[in-house]
Design a protein around this motif. Structure first.
Motif, PDB file in Angstrom:
ATOM      1  N   VAL A   1      -8.023   5.419   6.908  1.00  0.00           N
ATOM      2  CA  VAL A   1      -7.241   6.452   7.586  1.00  0.00           C
ATOM      3  C   VAL A   1      -6.786   5.900   8.926  1.00  0.00           C
ATOM      4  N   ILE A   2      -5.504   6.065   9.229  1.00  0.00           N
ATOM      5  CA  ILE A   2      -4.946   5.589  10.493  1.00  0.00           C
ATOM      6  C   ILE A   2      -4.330   6.783  11.219  1.00  0.00           C
ATOM      7  N   LEU A   3      -4.543   6.853  12.505  1.00  0.00           N
ATOM      8  CA  LEU A   3      -3.959   7.915  13.319  1.00  0.00           C
ATOM      9  C   LEU A   3      -2.740   7.395  14.053  1.00  0.00           C
ATOM     10  N   THR A   4      -1.632   8.104  13.949  1.00  0.00           N
ATOM     11  CA  THR A   4      -0.434   7.796  14.728  1.00  0.00           C
ATOM     12  C   THR A   4      -0.254   8.932  15.743  1.00  0.00           C
ATOM     13  N   PRO A   5       0.663   8.805  16.668  1.00  0.00           N
ATOM     14  CA  PRO A   5       0.860   9.898  17.643  1.00  0.00           C
ATOM     15  C   PRO A   5       1.212  11.233  16.996  1.00  0.00           C
ATOM     16  N   THR A   6       1.770  11.212  15.790  1.00  0.00           N
ATOM     17  CA  THR A   6       2.221  12.468  15.177  1.00  0.00           C
ATOM     18  C   THR A   6       1.578  12.768  13.826  1.00  0.00           C
ATOM     19  N   HIS A   7       0.949  11.784  13.180  1.00  0.00           N
ATOM     20  CA  HIS A   7       0.461  11.972  11.822  1.00  0.00           C
ATOM     21  C   HIS A   7      -0.925  11.362  11.598  1.00  0.00           C
ATOM     22  N   ILE A   8      -1.592  11.872  10.561  1.00  0.00           N
ATOM     23  CA  ILE A   8      -2.720  11.166   9.960  1.00  0.00           C
ATOM     24  C   ILE A   8      -2.146  10.412   8.769  1.00  0.00           C
TER      25      ILE A   8
ATOM     26  N   PHE B   1       0.840  -1.194   0.000  1.00  0.00           N
ATOM     27  CA  PHE B   1       0.000   0.000   0.000  1.00  0.00           C
ATOM     28  C   PHE B   1       0.880   1.250   0.000  1.00  0.00           C
ATOM     29  N   ALA B   2       0.376   2.292  -0.644  1.00  0.00           N
ATOM     30  CA  ALA B   2       1.002   3.609  -0.540  1.00  0.00           C
ATOM     31  C   ALA B   2       0.331   4.333   0.612  1.00  0.00           C
ATOM     32  N   VAL B   3       1.126   4.883   1.510  1.00  0.00           N
ATOM     33  CA  VAL B   3       0.580   5.548   2.698  1.00  0.00           C
ATOM     34  C   VAL B   3       1.084   6.987   2.736  1.00  0.00           C
ATOM     35  N   LYS B   4       0.154   7.918   2.729  1.00  0.00           N
ATOM     36  CA  LYS B   4       0.471   9.345   2.761  1.00  0.00           C
ATOM     37  C   LYS B   4       0.385   9.833   4.199  1.00  0.00           C
ATOM     38  N   TYR B   5       1.513  10.329   4.721  1.00  0.00           N
ATOM     39  CA  TYR B   5       1.580  10.806   6.095  1.00  0.00           C
ATOM     40  C   TYR B   5       1.466  12.331   6.119  1.00  0.00           C
ATOM     41  N   ILE B   6       0.475  12.829   6.843  1.00  0.00           N
ATOM     42  CA  ILE B   6       0.269  14.264   6.988  1.00  0.00           C
ATOM     43  C   ILE B   6       0.432  14.615   8.463  1.00  0.00           C
ATOM     44  N   SER B   7       1.337  15.541   8.749  1.00  0.00           N
ATOM     45  CA  SER B   7       1.624  15.909  10.132  1.00  0.00           C
ATOM     46  C   SER B   7       0.358  16.373  10.841  1.00  0.00           C
ATOM     47  N   ARG B   8       0.182  15.919  12.076  1.00  0.00           N
ATOM     48  CA  ARG B   8      -1.033  16.208  12.828  1.00  0.00           C
ATOM     49  C   ARG B   8      -0.903  17.545  13.562  1.00  0.00           C
ATOM     50  N   ASP B   9      -0.795  18.599  12.742  1.00  0.00           N
ATOM     51  CA  ASP B   9      -0.701  19.942  13.316  1.00  0.00           C
ATOM     52  C   ASP B   9      -1.569  20.857  12.468  1.00  0.00           C
TER      53      ASP B   9
ATOM     54  N   LYS C   1      -6.237  16.773  15.234  1.00  0.00           N
ATOM     55  CA  LYS C   1      -5.303  17.889  15.135  1.00  0.00           C
ATOM     56  C   LYS C   1      -4.949  18.440  16.510  1.00  0.00           C
ATOM     57  N   ASN C   2      -5.911  18.390  17.410  1.00  0.00           N
ATOM     58  CA  ASN C   2      -5.712  19.013  18.716  1.00  0.00           C
ATOM     59  C   ASN C   2      -5.176  18.048  19.772  1.00  0.00           C
ATOM     60  N   LEU C   3      -5.094  16.770  19.427  1.00  0.00           N
ATOM     61  CA  LEU C   3      -4.559  15.821  20.400  1.00  0.00           C
ATOM     62  C   LEU C   3      -3.069  16.070  20.612  1.00  0.00           C
ATOM     63  N   PRO C   4      -2.596  16.101  21.843  1.00  0.00           N
ATOM     64  CA  PRO C   4      -1.152  16.235  22.075  1.00  0.00           C
ATOM     65  C   PRO C   4      -0.437  14.959  21.671  1.00  0.00           C
ATOM     66  N   GLU C   5       0.859  15.066  21.371  1.00  0.00           N
ATOM     67  CA  GLU C   5       1.625  13.894  20.949  1.00  0.00           C
ATOM     68  C   GLU C   5       1.711  12.845  22.047  1.00  0.00           C
ATOM     69  N   THR C   6       1.414  13.242  23.269  1.00  0.00           N
ATOM     70  CA  THR C   6       1.472  12.297  24.383  1.00  0.00           C
ATOM     71  C   THR C   6       0.127  11.601  24.591  1.00  0.00           C
TER      72      THR C   6
ATOM     73  N   ASP D   1      -5.377   4.551  23.998  1.00  0.00           N
ATOM     74  CA  ASP D   1      -6.829   4.401  23.949  1.00  0.00           C
ATOM     75  C   ASP D   1      -7.469   5.545  23.176  1.00  0.00           C
ATOM     76  N   GLN D   2      -6.986   6.774  23.387  1.00  0.00           N
ATOM     77  CA  GLN D   2      -7.542   7.918  22.672  1.00  0.00           C
ATOM     78  C   GLN D   2      -7.353   7.754  21.162  1.00  0.00           C
ATOM     79  N   LEU D   3      -6.147   7.358  20.758  1.00  0.00           N
ATOM     80  CA  LEU D   3      -5.863   7.175  19.336  1.00  0.00           C
ATOM     81  C   LEU D   3      -6.706   6.059  18.742  1.00  0.00           C
ATOM     82  N   GLU D   4      -6.839   4.960  19.475  1.00  0.00           N
ATOM     83  CA  GLU D   4      -7.606   3.831  18.961  1.00  0.00           C
ATOM     84  C   GLU D   4      -9.085   4.184  18.847  1.00  0.00           C
TER      85      GLU D   4
END
Length: 312
Positions: free
Chosen positions: A66-73, A30-38, A291-296, A300-303
């Motif tokens: 769409v998958i959410l990581t601690p820093t990116h969509i 798969f091609a995965v496009k990472y967009i910074s979560r800011d 966008k507003n979630l802190p990197e920390t 559970d929040q991300l999931e």
């Protein structure tokens, strides 16, 4: 992202990076496009996700999830294994009329599906036209707009060499007719091996290119031998007044386009549907929250957010 393993980096842009990932269980790529979560998660990202996910067509890169990581969509998409049309034509120099028509028929089939779904792409170009084997795959809906969901296009969007004249007016314009012009630029380059408006030397003098586009001032070199039907189609696409320009419907009934038309080029998408306004609002709310979630943020929040997106 624990279901995927990274294979390699396949693209970098101003707002995102694209990586090739392999699903650990199925081994599918798969091609995965990472967009910074800011602050880069703005209306454009929302439009890209909402518009792309509603398109289901063999000549459009398929949106997966769409998958959410601690820093990116991370936008997971179908992977086209054979690069883009830009590299293909660069290697070939220029294409025969029959081969150019073969690719153009696929391009028009995909863009026509977008228009049937009331979505204009607004950045059609070689680099956004991928190849999977011999099949065209349109990608990158970051500049796209839906007539049903968004305001009428009026901004100067796109890549200079492919932009239609009316876009420079900074007034409202028909995004579908602007897409037709861009398709014409792609066809011209396939046949001639050069840009119709401006060239590499003119990159330092963009106003010259703009002037040529505004006047629809192009020529087909004497060394290029193409049929009269082909010349007629190009001349009807490169019309400065969009009201007088050939429409997508007229292209699809043009004699040159219909020659040797593959049956698959007449098929539309399958399982096509419009997202409800309620669903779209929910997506926007989730993206705002991401966008507003802190990197920390806790796992559970991300999931929770990821599961909400999957149910859209």
């Amino acid at each position: 992202m624990e279901n995927y393993e990274e294979v390699k980096n396949i693209g970098d842009g101003n707002f995102a990076i694209v990586k090739l990932l392999r699903h650990k269980e199925t081994k599918a790529l798969f091609a995965v496009k990472y967009i910074s979560r800011d602050q880069t998660i703005d209306e454009r990202v929302e439009r890209e996700i909402i518009n792309h996910r509603s398109l289901h067509h063999p000549n459009i890169i398929q949106f997966k999830e769409v998958i959410l990581t601690p820093t990116h969509i991370a936008i997971v998409m179908e992977y086209a294994a054979n690069g883009d049309l830009f590299d293909y034509v660069c290697n070939q120099g220029k294409l025969s009329e029959d081969e150019a028509r073969y690719f153009f028929q696929q391009l028009i089939s995909g863009v026509s599906h977008c228009h049937d779904m009331e979505i204009c792409h607004r950045d059609l170009k070689f680099e956004n036209t991928l190849l999977d084997g011999r099949r065209i795959k349109i990608c990158d809906f970051g500049y796209s707009k839906s007539r049903l969901l968004h305001s009428r296009p009026n901004s100067r969007i796109g890549t200079l060499s492919y932009i239609a004249p009316e876009i420079f007016s900074c007034k409202e314009y028909d995004g579908k007719l602007a897409d037709v012009w861009s398709c014409g630029v792609i066809l011209y380059i396939m046949l001639v091996g050069e840009l119709p408006f401006g060239d590499q030397k003119d990159l330092k003098n963009p106003q010259k290119t703009v002037n040529q586009i505004m006047l629809a001032q192009y020529k087909i070199p004497n060394t290029i031998h193409i049929s009269q039907d082909c010349r007629n189609l190009i001349s009807r696409i490169f019309v400065a007044n969009p009201v007088k320009r050939i429409t997508m419907r007229e292209i699809k009934s043009h004699a040159w386009f219909l020659k040797d038309l593959p049956k698959e080029s007449t098929k539309g998408g399958q399982d096509v549907y419009y997202s409800s306004l309620q669903t779209i609002e929910e997506i926007m709310n989730i993206l705002d929250e991401a966008k507003n979630l802190p990197e920390t943020s806790s796992r559970d929040q991300l999931e929770d957010l990821a599961e909400a997106l999957k149910k859209m």
